[in-house]
Motif scaffolding. Structure first.
Motif, mmCIF file in Angstrom:
data_model
loop_
_atom_site.group_PDB
_atom_site.id
_atom_site.type_symbol
_atom_site.label_atom_id
_atom_site.label_comp_id
_atom_site.label_asym_id
_atom_site.label_seq_id
_atom_site.Cartn_x
_atom_site.Cartn_y
_atom_site.Cartn_z
ATOM 1 N N TRP A 317 0.869 -1.180 0.000
ATOM 2 C CA TRP A 317 0.000 0.000 0.000
ATOM 3 C C TRP A 317 0.902 1.225 0.000
ATOM 4 O O TRP A 317 2.118 1.128 0.150
ATOM 5 C CB TRP A 317 -0.948 -0.023 1.208
ATOM 6 C CG TRP A 317 -1.832 1.185 1.324
ATOM 7 C CD1 TRP A 317 -1.774 2.159 2.276
ATOM 8 C CD2 TRP A 317 -2.922 1.553 0.459
ATOM 9 N NE1 TRP A 317 -2.749 3.109 2.066
ATOM 10 C CE2 TRP A 317 -3.473 2.768 0.953
ATOM 11 C CE3 TRP A 317 -3.482 0.991 -0.690
ATOM 12 C CZ2 TRP A 317 -4.547 3.415 0.337
ATOM 13 C CZ3 TRP A 317 -4.551 1.634 -1.295
ATOM 14 C CH2 TRP A 317 -5.077 2.826 -0.785
ATOM 15 N N TRP A 318 0.337 2.387 -0.178
ATOM 16 C CA TRP A 318 1.101 3.610 -0.396
ATOM 17 C C TRP A 318 1.869 4.075 0.838
ATOM 18 O O TRP A 318 2.713 4.966 0.730
ATOM 19 C CB TRP A 318 0.178 4.710 -0.912
ATOM 20 C CG TRP A 318 -0.480 4.302 -2.193
ATOM 21 C CD1 TRP A 318 -1.756 3.856 -2.350
ATOM 22 C CD2 TRP A 318 0.128 4.233 -3.482
ATOM 23 N NE1 TRP A 318 -1.995 3.523 -3.669
ATOM 24 C CE2 TRP A 318 -0.849 3.749 -4.379
ATOM 25 C CE3 TRP A 318 1.401 4.544 -3.966
ATOM 26 C CZ2 TRP A 318 -0.595 3.572 -5.735
ATOM 27 C CZ3 TRP A 318 1.645 4.360 -5.321
ATOM 28 C CH2 TRP A 318 0.664 3.885 -6.184
ATOM 29 N N ASP A 319 1.635 3.467 2.009
ATOM 30 C CA ASP A 319 2.478 3.753 3.175
ATOM 31 C C ASP A 319 3.957 3.519 2.850
ATOM 32 O O ASP A 319 4.837 4.228 3.340
ATOM 33 C CB ASP A 319 2.131 2.822 4.362
ATOM 34 C CG ASP A 319 0.686 2.876 4.767
ATOM 35 O OD1 ASP A 319 -0.154 2.492 3.943
ATOM 36 O OD2 ASP A 319 0.393 3.289 5.896
ATOM 37 N N ILE A 369 9.387 8.849 6.598
ATOM 38 C CA ILE A 369 9.609 8.247 5.283
ATOM 39 C C ILE A 369 8.636 7.087 5.093
ATOM 40 O O ILE A 369 8.004 6.952 4.038
ATOM 41 C CB ILE A 369 11.077 7.794 5.153
ATOM 42 C CG1 ILE A 369 12.011 9.009 5.197
ATOM 43 C CG2 ILE A 369 11.287 7.000 3.873
ATOM 44 C CD1 ILE A 369 13.475 8.658 5.293
ATOM 45 N N VAL A 370 8.519 6.256 6.105
ATOM 46 C CA VAL A 370 7.458 5.254 6.120
ATOM 47 C C VAL A 370 6.225 5.956 6.682
ATOM 48 O O VAL A 370 6.085 6.123 7.884
ATOM 49 C CB VAL A 370 7.834 4.039 6.982
ATOM 50 C CG1 VAL A 370 6.701 3.023 6.986
ATOM 51 C CG2 VAL A 370 9.113 3.395 6.457
ATOM 52 N N LYS A 380 -1.506 10.791 -3.030
ATOM 53 C CA LYS A 380 -1.170 11.711 -4.123
ATOM 54 C C LYS A 380 -0.222 12.797 -3.650
ATOM 55 O O LYS A 380 0.711 13.186 -4.368
ATOM 56 C CB LYS A 380 -2.455 12.336 -4.670
ATOM 57 C CG LYS A 380 -2.248 13.336 -5.797
ATOM 58 C CD LYS A 380 -1.887 12.666 -7.100
ATOM 59 C CE LYS A 380 -1.856 13.656 -8.244
ATOM 60 N NZ LYS A 380 -1.523 13.028 -9.532
ATOM 61 N N LEU A 381 -0.413 13.286 -2.429
ATOM 62 C CA LEU A 381 0.408 14.385 -1.927
ATOM 63 C C LEU A 381 1.723 13.910 -1.321
ATOM 64 O O LEU A 381 2.567 14.734 -0.968
ATOM 65 C CB LEU A 381 -0.379 15.199 -0.897
ATOM 66 C CG LEU A 381 -1.647 15.882 -1.411
ATOM 67 C CD1 LEU A 381 -2.233 16.787 -0.337
ATOM 68 C CD2 LEU A 381 -1.388 16.674 -2.689
ATOM 69 N N ASN A 382 1.898 12.607 -1.187
ATOM 70 C CA ASN A 382 3.134 12.102 -0.594
ATOM 71 C C ASN A 382 4.219 11.790 -1.622
ATOM 72 O O ASN A 382 5.260 11.244 -1.275
ATOM 73 C CB ASN A 382 2.863 10.862 0.267
ATOM 74 C CG ASN A 382 2.770 11.220 1.736
ATOM 75 O OD1 ASN A 382 2.190 12.249 2.084
ATOM 76 N ND2 ASN A 382 3.339 10.414 2.595
#
Length: 838
Positions: A317-319, A369-370, A380-382
């Motif tokens: 996942w995006w994490d 970072i994680v 989207k903003l990360n």
């Protein structure tokens, strides 16, 4: 649930879906024959998904104009679609679901982007999906942990070149249309599938290594072919494939390697396996500096690293977005140094990429970072300076910590163990612990799971010194000791140090019986931290910076000076004096470019209000003198000429000279190529100060009747210093939904041109009134450009504070953007106030 909320998928619900659905194959049929018809807004898309299920129902993601039919296991199913999710029920253990729908051509760079080339009227298509826009083209399970083998079948006008992740295997049709079926992909996530179609220009090549051959392709619009230096692009590609094959001991797995350069692209590039997309800005229409070539090489290698980090092994996942982006950012510089002629790539990284990280990490919205990514809007903003540049900086520290050999052996184990699967942080740490023998949990907690950065400074005198760090972390770093000798600043010794606490005592030996003239903490740039120069070192830098023949060390010093200026600890005037004294002698054009940009930013944002006009005039004069003194035909001359243009937007003292050169009444500097790109920079500056008129801008556009020319003309027209012009630009930006992403950016830049608050401040209240509406009605990419680009940089934070207090329940991603803009403004006000008090 509103369509807007339905589109914003959460981590919890997607995890639940992947636990009950096992996706195997997807067949996507696209009819793009309508693309050349400007009046046709959409295209037919049919997707067939084969999957196992343990649940009776689920949803399939799709954003488009219409869903006309849903077939579940051979039977028609009611169309239950809320604008984002198609609900299907009656599922069996094994299922085949077909969705017939109509997608919408994009002008925002999200989904299937359609572009008509003004040079020849030809139509071009390409896709861009990350993180979740493949659902704008096909019905899919839009999450990275649901991989499938994708088969694309594309129908287009006959004669178009059609591309996807794999090679074409069947071509049928005749007359006006053609249908091309591509080979199935290996298992990949939906967001890295890709399609491109149009009369693209193609250059081919091949990479061969120990019996393993990969077909290479480089593509661009036909009207850009004369500027397309494909030979250089393919050379870097071969060098990268050599390097990564050796480093990862896992052959490139995706068959062919195509790279396509596309117009109106929102990103630098995207790592679609087998079909990497790049911004067309990497095709240099005119003169380009070596730093620009280095930047392109870095991006090529960054995307190539993703073929393994991100495509072969994908975050769950995006994490764990950093699992691909931090590694690719690190590998871009590492491979540039190891495999290409760009041996100073780490200096560019230290001075430019890390500056992005330092800025992002000091915002109140910084994150580990994680990261904790609850939904797609947050994802989207990360794609930010933390995930990319801080992550890469921390990986550089990790390599220093475990050793380069152990690091790459760990990567090899990671790829072999998890190929075509999905992973989390734990999987990587296990592999690195196996090869390094180190317990990396404490390291991970200190670096990957925290926010902020240390600031390192040196205290004391003589040999006994203390390294003092704020926000303590474990660092392995090097301390460089420099002396001024025979007119040059020379490194005489270095000390390797491990620090963990707030204060660490070190012994600094004298050099030839005297103290060092410059002590540089983090020499070699091994760790991630802001560095402060002690006063003796700062005075040495003021005298002798340009005599230091070490590009990376100079880059670190320029970075330290800039960070101190941004933090208000170094007077902006003192920073500008150092730039004026030493920038003309900076031999690394990448460092020079960054330094000159920082100088102009300091003038416009950090100099005290009462001194800004005088500082603008002084800086324009310094840039003009730098241009006159630069070697004819050199990269430095081009950089100074661009700096003149940027500075001249705020002061008209050189307007007559610039205009005379542009119209040919006065000769420009010998050897300076006044190509279209440079002419536009100067023309826009003259527009911002009212020294050209609309007719002059149109004449310039007619001589550059290209995509770039039209976009630059939009910016120039919006830059004219008239209240009515700026008001029209304001309304157009917010309300003209026909503007492409690039044209919107041009309107925003024109509205802000010249820093003319007297022409724009009447729009401040309207900005805050529009925020919620634009966020709910426009795509996140367009909304982001408006929220950040139109933020009013006034003399206080009162208005934005009031909006934030009144909108605590606003979408989290919107609040994040507003909070970040508020912080930028607050920093500027704080630093300017500090200048006044000095």
């Amino acid at each position: 649930m509103s369509a807007h909320n339905a589109a914003n998928l959460s981590r919890e619900e997607t995890a639940a879906r992947s636990s009950s659905i096992t996706l195997h194959d997807a067949r996507v049929e696209l009819d793009l024959t309508t693309a050349p018809d400007a009046d046709t807004t959409g295209f037919l898309t049919t997707t067939t998904l084969r999957f196992d299920a343990t649940a009776e129902s689920t949803w399939i993601d799709f954003l488009g104009e219409e869903v006309s039919r849903v077939i579940v296991n051979g039977a028609d199913h009611p169309v239950v679609w809320d604008g984002a999710r198609i609900t299907v029920s009656g599922l069996l253990s094994e299922n085949e679901v077909t969705v017939e729908a109509r997608g919408a051509y994009s002008r925002s760079g999200e989904g299937l982007h359609r572009f008509v080339d003004p040079a020849d009227g030809e139509t071009y298509l390409y896709t861009q999906y990350e993180p979740a826009d493949s659902r704008r083209v096909m019905a899919c399970f839009e999450q990275p942990d649901m991989k499938a083998r994708y088969t694309f079948v594309i129908t287009t006008p006959t004669g178009w070149r059609v591309l996807s992740n794999q090679r074409p295997v069947v071509t049928t049709g005749g007359g006006a249309t053609q249908t091309i079926e591509f080979a199935p992909t290996l298992p990949i996530s939906s967001y890295i599938t890709a399609v491109a179609a149009g009369p693209y220009h193609r250059v081919t090549g091949e990479w061969t290594r120990a019996g393993h051959s990969v077909e290479l392709g480089a593509f661009c619009r036909a009207s850009m072919a004369e500027h397309f230096d494909a030979a250089n692009i393919l050379e870097i590609t071969r060098q990268g494939l050599d390097f990564f094959t050796d480093a990862f001991l896992f052959d490139y797995p995706w068959g062919k390697y195509d790279q396509i350069f596309v117009p109106e692209y929102n990103l630098g590039a995207m790592e679609n396996p087998g079909l990497v997309t790049f911004t067309e800005a990497y095709i240099f229409r005119g003169a380009a500096t070596d730093a620009q070539h280095e930047g392109r090489a870095n991006t090529i290698l960054h995307e190539m690293a993703h073929m393994w980090f991100g495509d072969l092994v994908t975050m769950q996942w995006w994490d764990d977005l950093w699992l691909k982006e931090s590694f690719a950012d690190y590998m871009g510089s590492h491979a540039s140094v190891a495999a290409t002629r760009f041996h100073d790539a780490w200096a560019s990284f230290a001075n430019r990429r890390k500056a992005w990280a330092y800025q992002q990490d000091q915002l109140p919205t910084t994150h580990p970072i994680v990261a904790d990514i609850p939904d797609l809007e947050a994802a989207k903003l990360n794609f930010d300076g933390i995930t990319y540049a801080k992550g890469a900086s921390v990986l550089k520290q990790l390599v220093a910590y475990v050793g380069e050999e152990a690091f790459f052996r760990g990567a090899q184990i990671y790829f072999a163990r998890h190929a075509y699967g999905n992973t989390t942080l734990e999987d990587l740490l296990l592999a690195l612990e196996e090869t390094s023998g180190r317990d990396l949990r404490a390291w991970s907690r200190a670096w990957l799971e925290t926010t902020g950065m240390s600031t390192l400074s040196l205290e004391g005198a003589g040999e006994a010194r203390d390294i003092v760090q704020t926000d303590p972390r474990p660092h392995r770093l090097r301390v460089g000791l420099f002396r001024e000798e025979d007119g040059a600043l020379v490194r005489r010794e270095s000390i390797d140090v491990d620090i963990h606490q707030e204060r660490t005592s070190i012994s600094v030996p004298q050099i030839d019986g005297e103290e060092s003239d410059l002590i540089l903490l983090n020499d070699g740039d091994l760790t991630y931290a802001k560095v402060r120069l002690d006063e003796r070192s700062l005075r040495t830098v003021e005298r002798s910076l340009s005599s230091l023949d070490d590009t990376l060390a100079r880059g670190l010093i320029w970075s330290a000076l800039w960070n101190a200026t941004r933090d208000g600890e170094l007077a902006a005037s003192r920073f500008l004096d150092i730039v004026a004294r030493h920038a003309h002698a900076e031999t690394n054009v990448g460092l020079l470019t960054g330094v000159l940009a920082n100088a102009l930013f300091a003038v416009r944002h950090y100099v005290a209000d009462a001194d800004r006009d005088a500082a603008s005039a002084t800086w324009l004069d310094a840039a003009w003198q730098g241009l006159q003194g630069a070697a004819a035909g050199s990269d430095g001359q081009l950089v100074w000429a661009r700096a003149v243009g940027h500075a001249a937007a705020f002061d008209a003292a050189r307007a007559d000279d610039m205009r005379s050169i542009l119209i040919g009444d006065q000769a420009g500097p010998d050897g300076l190529p006044f190509d279209a790109d440079l002419r536009w920079i100067w023309t826009q500056a003259l527009a911002a100060t009212g020294r050209v008129e609309g007719a002059d801008i149109e004449a310039e556009r007619q001589s550059d009747n290209t995509m770039s020319g039209r976009t630059e003309a939009i910016q120039a027209h919006a830059s004219l210093p008239e209240r009515e012009v700026r008001a029209a630009a304001w309304t157009s930006a917010w309300e003209d939904t026909s503007l492409s992403n690039d044209h919107l950016a041009a309107v925003i830049a024109g509205f802000r041109a010249g820093g003319r608050r007297d022409l724009t401040q009447h729009c401040d209240d309207d900005y805050f009134a529009r925020l919620i509406g634009v966020w709910e009605s426009r795509s996140i990419e367009i909304s982001r450009r408006l929220v950040t680009g139109m933020f009013p940089s006034g003399d206080s934070t009162d208005a934005v504070d009031a909006w934030l207090a009144a909108h605590e329940d606003a979408p989290g991603a919107l609040r994040r953007l507003v909070i970040e803009q508020r912080d930028h403004l607050a920093r500027e006000l704080r630093v300017r106030a500090a200048q006044t008090q000095r």
